[in-house]
Design an enzyme around this catalytic site. Structure first.
Site, PDB file in Angstrom:
ATOM      1  N   LYS A  76      42.571  32.091  41.093  1.00  0.00           N
ATOM      2  CA  LYS A  76      42.589  32.911  42.310  1.00  0.00           C
ATOM      3  C   LYS A  76      42.047  32.069  43.460  1.00  0.00           C
ATOM      4  CE  LYS A  76      40.836  37.432  43.924  1.00  0.00           C
ATOM      5  NZ  LYS A  76      40.100  38.644  43.507  1.00  0.00           N
ATOM      6  N   SER A 151      42.553  43.036  44.050  1.00  0.00           N
ATOM      7  CA  SER A 151      42.883  41.974  44.962  1.00  0.00           C
ATOM      8  C   SER A 151      43.505  40.748  44.295  1.00  0.00           C
ATOM      9  CB  SER A 151      41.620  41.543  45.709  1.00  0.00           C
ATOM     10  OG  SER A 151      40.661  41.029  44.808  1.00  0.00           O
ATOM     11  N   SER A 175      39.464  44.502  40.683  1.00  0.00           N
ATOM     12  CA  SER A 175      40.470  43.521  41.094  1.00  0.00           C
ATOM     13  C   SER A 175      41.077  42.679  39.987  1.00  0.00           C
ATOM     14  CB  SER A 175      39.877  42.580  42.135  1.00  0.00           C
ATOM     15  OG  SER A 175      39.937  43.200  43.381  1.00  0.00           O
TER      16      SER A 175
HETATM   17  N1  GLN Z   1      39.946  47.337  45.545  1.00  0.00           N
HETATM   18  C1  GLN Z   1      38.551  47.085  45.556  1.00  0.00           C
HETATM   19  C2  GLN Z   1      38.093  46.681  46.929  1.00  0.00           C
HETATM   20  O1  GLN Z   1      38.923  46.614  47.784  1.00  0.00           O
HETATM   21  C3  GLN Z   1      38.207  46.076  44.531  1.00  0.00           C
HETATM   22  C4  GLN Z   1      38.235  44.688  45.027  1.00  0.00           C
HETATM   23  C5  GLN Z   1      37.738  43.711  44.015  1.00  0.00           C
HETATM   24  O2  GLN Z   1      37.459  44.059  42.868  1.00  0.00           O
HETATM   25  N2  GLN Z   1      37.578  42.480  44.465  1.00  0.00           N
HETATM   26  O3  GLN Z   1      36.965  46.451  47.164  1.00  0.00           O
END
Ligand code: GLN
Length: 473
Positions: A76, A151, A175
């Site tokens: 990532k 994400s 994410s």
């Molecule tokens: N969707 C969640 C957020 O926007 C999780 C993001 C993540 O786990 N990095 O914070």
């Protein structure tokens, strides 16, 4: 070349001489090129990947290769790899080159993994659809009109589409697990502190964990085993010895499994996912597992507590991107204040700006007690209740997400709907416990979905073994 879906298959063919690592990397590079429209990769590290592949081929001849020999892995775009670019999918870090390796990068390279490139994601890992990337959205390989989740959307699609064997992502509130569910693959969020965060561009430091995306639980267990453990560069990384997760996968004694009544009865849960979930529970009962509903009457508190705490942490973590220490500096600035304001306004996208402002607000003198400190208290209650459940049960089983993937553009103007995506996944981050999403099948709408297993802190071994028994892959 055949489409490899497990490290075991790759290593068998490498050892028999059917393929070489260099050929394997060339094959993936070609496949990435053919699937450019997915936008999963932000950059292919062609030269260093081929060089590492040649090195591993030599080691294979001598029999000195590490346990990940032949594992072609994507990272990532928030995990550092020395002398390679890393941008957190943000304009503010565009063209920034890391001067060091993340601990997980060092550990996989030492075991002879080959890092093939960096993967698209939501900017600074903030999002649930990968639509917040400064470098374009990612398409779900199951249907190009749909999001891959976020994400870590690029990390999920790269594995789903076979553009690399496995990948790493980060999970602050879901994410890894939500995109794994949307793309029909395996994704693991370890216990907080199991994996070092050194070299992970921070979003919310008391939540963030790095974890693998794979086609199967066996590969996930091995990758997790390699990257876990104490690290002098991260004091929150636990000193607890790392178990050999990959050797514990055959264990399948009857277990005590809880499912959360409020999750299953929640309004937003897709009826078909609910039905399949109940079928899974019946199947597990038939195999001798003990299944019981438990109460966790806090569903309405999870998302607000998560977003107050993570935005607070983000506002302080992202203060370093100021046009002076790191990254983009505005060409328009004429004084120091202007440098900060213009560089940050030009460099950060809308969602990141929203979260920095929210986080700054909840930490500000007049509102600290009303928001931040209250959310901390709620976090404690949520964690304590989660721990209490694990005193009586081995695992908590839930659908990973209430729905399958949604359409690109469908929720982008509605942050609240987007935030509600995380309803089943944030509990594990708030409580610090490990969780995994495994493929649970294909919905009648043609899209995959997953089930989530949560376990008590540091119970990754049993969690992975159980996940293997329930995985549809
Ligand atoms: N969707 C969640 C957020 O926007 C999780 C993001 C993540 O786990 N990095 O914070």
């Amino acid at each position: 070349m055949k489409d490899y879906r497990s490290l075991k298959e790759v290593q068998t063919d490498l050892k028999s001489g059917l393929i070489t690592c260099v050929q394997l990397v060339e094959h993936y590079i070609e496949k990435i090129e053919k699937n450019k429209h997915l936008n999963a990769f932000l950059e292919v590290f062609q030269a260093s990947a081929l060089a590492k592949a040649a090195e591993v081929d030599e080691k294979l001849k001598k029999g000195t290769m590490g346990v990940l020999a032949g594992a072609v892995i994507g990272l990532k775009d928030n995990i550092c790899y020395k002398d390679h670019r890393v941008s957190a999918a943000s304009k503010i870090l565009k063209d920034y080159e890391s001067i060091f390796d993340a601990t997980i990068t060092t550990r996989i390279l030492e075991e002879d993994a080959i890092v093939i490139g960096r993967l698209n994601c939501d900017e600074f890992a903030m999002g649930s659809s990968n639509e917040n990337s400064a470098f374009g959205h990612v398409q779900n390989a199951a249907n190009p009109e749909y999001v891959p989740g976020g994400s870590s959307g690029g990390s999920a699609v790269a594995v789903q589409a076979g553009l690399c064997l496995a990948s790493f992502g980060s999970d602050t509130g879901g994410s890894i697990r939500q995109p794994a569910s949307f793309c029909g693959i395996v994704g693991v969020k370890p216990t907080y502190g199991r994996v070092s965060r050194h070299g992970l561009i921070a979003y919310a430091s008391s939540f963030d964990q790095i974890g693998p995306f794979t086609n199967n639980v066996e590969d996930a267990a091995l990758l997790l085993q390699v990257v876990s453990g104490q690290d002098d560069y991260d004091t929150t990384a636990s000193k607890r010895p790392v178990e050999k997760y990959a050797d514990q996968l055959e264990e399948n004694k009857p277990k005590k499994i809880a499912y959360i009544r409020q999750c299953i009865e929640s309004e937003g849960l897709d009826p078909e996912i609910k039905e399949r979930f109940h079928e899974k529970l019946d199947g597990l009962r038939a195999k001798g597992h003990e299944i019981e509903p438990v109460d966790y009457p806090f569903l309405d508190y999870l998302i607000p507590a998560y977003y107050v705490l993570t935005t607070a942490e983000a506002s302080s973590n992202l203060a370093r991107f100021d046009g002076v220490h790191f990254g983009h500096r505005s060409a328009e600035a004429t004084d120091i204040e202007g440098t900060y304001v213009l560089s940050r306004s030009e460099g950060f996208g809308e969602e990141v700006q929203r979260r920095i402002m929210l986080g700054t607000f909840v930490l500000s003198a007049g509102y600290y007690d009303a928001y931040y400190s209250k959310a901390q208290k709620i976090r404690r209650i949520l964690r304590d209740r989660t721990r209490e459940i694990f005193q009586n049960f081995d695992f908590i089983l839930t659908p990973t997400c209430p729905t399958t993937a949604f359409k690109i553009g469908e929720n982008i103007d509605d942050p609240i709907t987007m935030y509600l995506q995380d309803i089943f996944t944030v509990q594990a981050n708030l409580a610090g416990v490990p969780a995994i999403s495994v493929p649970a099948g294909i919905h009648s709408n043609g899209l995959p979905f997953g089930f989530q297993v949560m376990a008590a802190e540091f119970q990754e071994g049993p969690m992975l073994a159980f996940a293997k028994t329930i995985s549809n892959n």
